[in-house]
Motif scaffolding. Structure first.
Motif, PDB file in Angstrom:
ATOM      1  N   PHE A   1       0.990  -1.211   0.040  1.00  0.00           N
ATOM      2  CA  PHE A   1      -0.077   0.110  -0.147  1.00  0.00           C
ATOM      3  C   PHE A   1       0.991   1.335   0.134  1.00  0.00           C
ATOM      4  O   PHE A   1       0.634   2.113  -0.830  1.00  0.00           O
ATOM      5  N   ASP A   2       2.049   1.316   0.779  1.00  0.00           N
ATOM      6  CA  ASP A   2       2.697   2.587   0.899  1.00  0.00           C
ATOM      7  C   ASP A   2       3.562   2.634  -0.380  1.00  0.00           C
ATOM      8  O   ASP A   2       3.786   3.629  -0.827  1.00  0.00           O
ATOM      9  N   CYS A   3       3.893   1.545  -1.070  1.00  0.00           N
ATOM     10  CA  CYS A   3       4.819   1.887  -2.281  1.00  0.00           C
ATOM     11  C   CYS A   3       3.910   2.293  -3.369  1.00  0.00           C
ATOM     12  O   CYS A   3       4.352   3.220  -4.062  1.00  0.00           O
ATOM     13  N   ARG A   4       2.678   1.575  -3.256  1.00  0.00           N
ATOM     14  CA  ARG A   4       1.705   2.283  -4.497  1.00  0.00           C
ATOM     15  C   ARG A   4       1.394   3.674  -4.157  1.00  0.00           C
ATOM     16  O   ARG A   4       1.299   4.589  -4.910  1.00  0.00           O
ATOM     17  N   SER A   5       1.297   3.988  -2.992  1.00  0.00           N
ATOM     18  CA  SER A   5       0.883   5.471  -2.552  1.00  0.00           C
ATOM     19  C   SER A   5       1.992   6.387  -3.032  1.00  0.00           C
ATOM     20  O   SER A   5       2.108   7.370  -3.521  1.00  0.00           O
ATOM     21  N   LEU A   6       3.412   5.959  -2.412  1.00  0.00           N
ATOM     22  CA  LEU A   6       4.380   6.804  -3.002  1.00  0.00           C
ATOM     23  C   LEU A   6       4.631   6.808  -4.545  1.00  0.00           C
ATOM     24  O   LEU A   6       5.005   8.207  -5.021  1.00  0.00           O
ATOM     25  N   VAL A   7       4.393   5.808  -5.088  1.00  0.00           N
ATOM     26  CA  VAL A   7       4.611   6.015  -6.827  1.00  0.00           C
ATOM     27  C   VAL A   7       3.260   6.932  -7.104  1.00  0.00           C
ATOM     28  O   VAL A   7       3.842   7.915  -8.001  1.00  0.00           O
TER      29      VAL A   7
END
Length: 102
Positions: free
Chosen positions: A75-81
């Protein structure tokens, strides 16, 4: 040379060799590696957005290629991207600050 830079160089090579899908994944790795090491890799974000357009991927299709990296969750990786390609610096900083004490 740090890992983020190595991914970025690999991505540029893939891009020059006519492999935009591979380049996109490597730019995503470069971006997340940069964030993981505390950097804000804007150049990788610009490349991701450009290749997203070349490959005609929706935001949802792009984000489906993103998975956990280091201590960052899916979730955090997708949010960061998502935040990186839309220029949402405060969103990026919020996520990164939540990991600062970890």
């Amino acid at each position: 040379m740090n890992l983020s830079t190595q991914y970025f160089h690999l991505a540029r090579k893939s891009e020059k060799e006519g492999m935009p899908s591979a380049a996109l994944l490597q730019y995503i790795s470069s971006l997340l590696s940069g964030f993981h090491s505390g950097n804000l890799p804007y150049q990788a974000a610009e490349k991701i957005r450009r290749l997203q357009r070349v490959l005609r991927l929706s935001d949802d299709e792009l984000l489906s290629c993103v998975h956990s990296y280091g201590t960052f969750s899916d979730f955090d990786c997708r949010s960061l991207v998502r935040f990186a390609i839309t220029g949402n610096l405060s969103g990026i900083k919020d996520i990164l600050s939540s990991y600062a004490g970890s």
